[in-house]
Design a protein around this motif. Structure first.
Motif, PDB file in Angstrom:
ATOM      1  N   ASP A   1       0.911   4.052  -2.668  1.00 32.76           N
ATOM      2  CA  ASP A   1      -0.019   5.014  -2.893  1.00 32.76           C
ATOM      3  C   ASP A   1       0.515   6.371  -2.439  1.00 32.76           C
ATOM      4  O   ASP A   1       0.300   7.520  -2.668  1.00 32.76           O
TER       5      ASP A   1
ATOM      6  N   SER B   1      -3.122   5.405 -11.754  1.00 35.27           N
ATOM      7  CA  SER B   1      -4.055   4.141 -11.841  1.00 35.27           C
ATOM      8  C   SER B   1      -3.069   2.883 -12.251  1.00 35.27           C
ATOM      9  O   SER B   1      -3.397   1.869 -11.623  1.00 35.27           O
ATOM     10  N   LEU B   2      -2.360   3.053 -13.182  1.00 36.96           N
ATOM     11  CA  LEU B   2      -1.393   1.852 -13.347  1.00 36.96           C
ATOM     12  C   LEU B   2      -0.390   1.524 -12.557  1.00 36.96           C
ATOM     13  O   LEU B   2      -0.009   0.474 -12.441  1.00 36.96           O
ATOM     14  N   THR B   3      -0.117   2.364 -11.548  1.00 33.64           N
ATOM     15  CA  THR B   3       1.016   2.011 -10.563  1.00 33.64           C
ATOM     16  C   THR B   3       0.099   1.336  -9.490  1.00 33.64           C
ATOM     17  O   THR B   3       0.789   0.628  -8.732  1.00 33.64           O
ATOM     18  N   THR B   4      -1.041   1.940  -9.199  1.00 31.79           N
ATOM     19  CA  THR B   4      -1.493   1.455  -7.912  1.00 31.79           C
ATOM     20  C   THR B   4      -2.505   0.430  -8.180  1.00 31.79           C
ATOM     21  O   THR B   4      -2.639  -0.563  -7.174  1.00 31.79           O
ATOM     22  N   ALA B   5      -2.914  -0.131  -9.510  1.00 27.50           N
ATOM     23  CA  ALA B   5      -3.843  -1.147  -9.788  1.00 27.50           C
ATOM     24  C   ALA B   5      -3.441  -1.545 -11.474  1.00 27.50           C
ATOM     25  O   ALA B   5      -3.984  -1.247 -12.257  1.00 27.50           O
ATOM     26  N   PRO B   6      -2.081  -2.168 -11.307  1.00 30.06           N
ATOM     27  CA  PRO B   6      -1.849  -2.660 -12.618  1.00 30.06           C
ATOM     28  C   PRO B   6      -2.701  -3.272 -13.545  1.00 30.06           C
ATOM     29  O   PRO B   6      -3.623  -4.205 -13.193  1.00 30.06           O
ATOM     30  N   SER B   7      -2.577  -3.143 -14.735  1.00 29.56           N
ATOM     31  CA  SER B   7      -3.673  -3.654 -15.766  1.00 29.56           C
ATOM     32  C   SER B   7      -3.355  -5.222 -16.181  1.00 29.56           C
ATOM     33  O   SER B   7      -2.254  -5.645 -16.120  1.00 29.56           O
TER      34      SER B   7
ATOM     35  N   GLU C   1       0.941  -1.155   0.034  1.00 30.28           N
ATOM     36  CA  GLU C   1      -0.034   0.008  -0.152  1.00 30.28           C
ATOM     37  C   GLU C   1       1.006   1.411  -0.016  1.00 30.28           C
ATOM     38  O   GLU C   1       0.227   2.265  -0.323  1.00 30.28           O
TER      39      GLU C   1
END
Length: 204
Positions: free
Chosen positions: A124, A174-180, A121
């Protein structure tokens, strides 16, 4: 006579305190990269910074305060590196290179890798999503990107340019906290293709 808008020179004591804090932050960054946050040796940080342990704690009362200061410094360094690297590029090339540089920096720097390994976490905090002033951070980054794009030749209206810049900042977060599951952020070619296909066309 100094104008009202001229910066007031710092006194010797203020300069000394700022230099001391910068040394502590630099030493802490080195130690966090070497040992991780949980196992960081405060004595080693103080020694490297050339201060006493009590002085270190007076400047940064907790390990968390020190970590946040280090992360904020890394973010500032990244913004400067991006700005220096993009000099002379056209607007769309600027978008692609800025995105790829930021993603690669985040992926390869030892500090975020240490943070993610110990405490997922914590990402973040790095990108600002856990910062009480997260909206201010997003606005600050967005303004910087918009200014860089304008200086590189972007001709779109200010509001649209600011919105395009903000979308890029939010995409990075977004991509660093919730990778695709579709886009491999560890693949430079995929990152570049994504930026060229989806981010660059927003700017003109």
């Amino acid at each position: 006579m100094r104008s009202a808008s001229s910066p007031v020179p710092l006194g010797r004591r203020q300069r000394s305190q700022l230099e001391q804090e910068a040394r502590i932050i630099g030493a802490a960054g080195n130690e966090f990269r070497r040992s991780g946050v949980r196992h960081a040796n405060i004595e080693r940080i103080a020694d490297e910074a050339g201060v006493s342990r009590s002085t270190l704690y007076r400047r940064f009362p907790s390990r968390e305060d020190l970590l946040i200061a280090v992360i904020h410094q890394v973010r500032r360094d990244l913004v400067k590196e991006v700005a220096d690297t993009l000099a002379g590029l056209d607007p769309r090339a600027t978008v692609v290179e800025a995105f790829c540089l930021a993603m690669t920096y985040f992926r390869n720097d030892e500090l975020p890798r240490r943070l993610l390994g110990e405490n997922p976490e914590a990402v973040d905090v790095f990108v600002g999503a856990a910062d009480p002033q997260v909206e201010d951070m997003i606005s600050e980054f967005s303004r910087g990107i918009a200014q860089t794009l304008r200086s590189s030749g972007a001709s779109m209206p200010d509001r649209q340019l600011q919105l395009a810049a903000e979308v890029q900042v939010r995409m990075f977060i977004s991509l660093t906290t919730a990778p695709s599951a579709v886009l491999d952020i560890g693949d430079e070619r995929q990152l570049r293709a994504f930026a060229e296909d989806f981010l660059a066309p927003m700017v003109w």
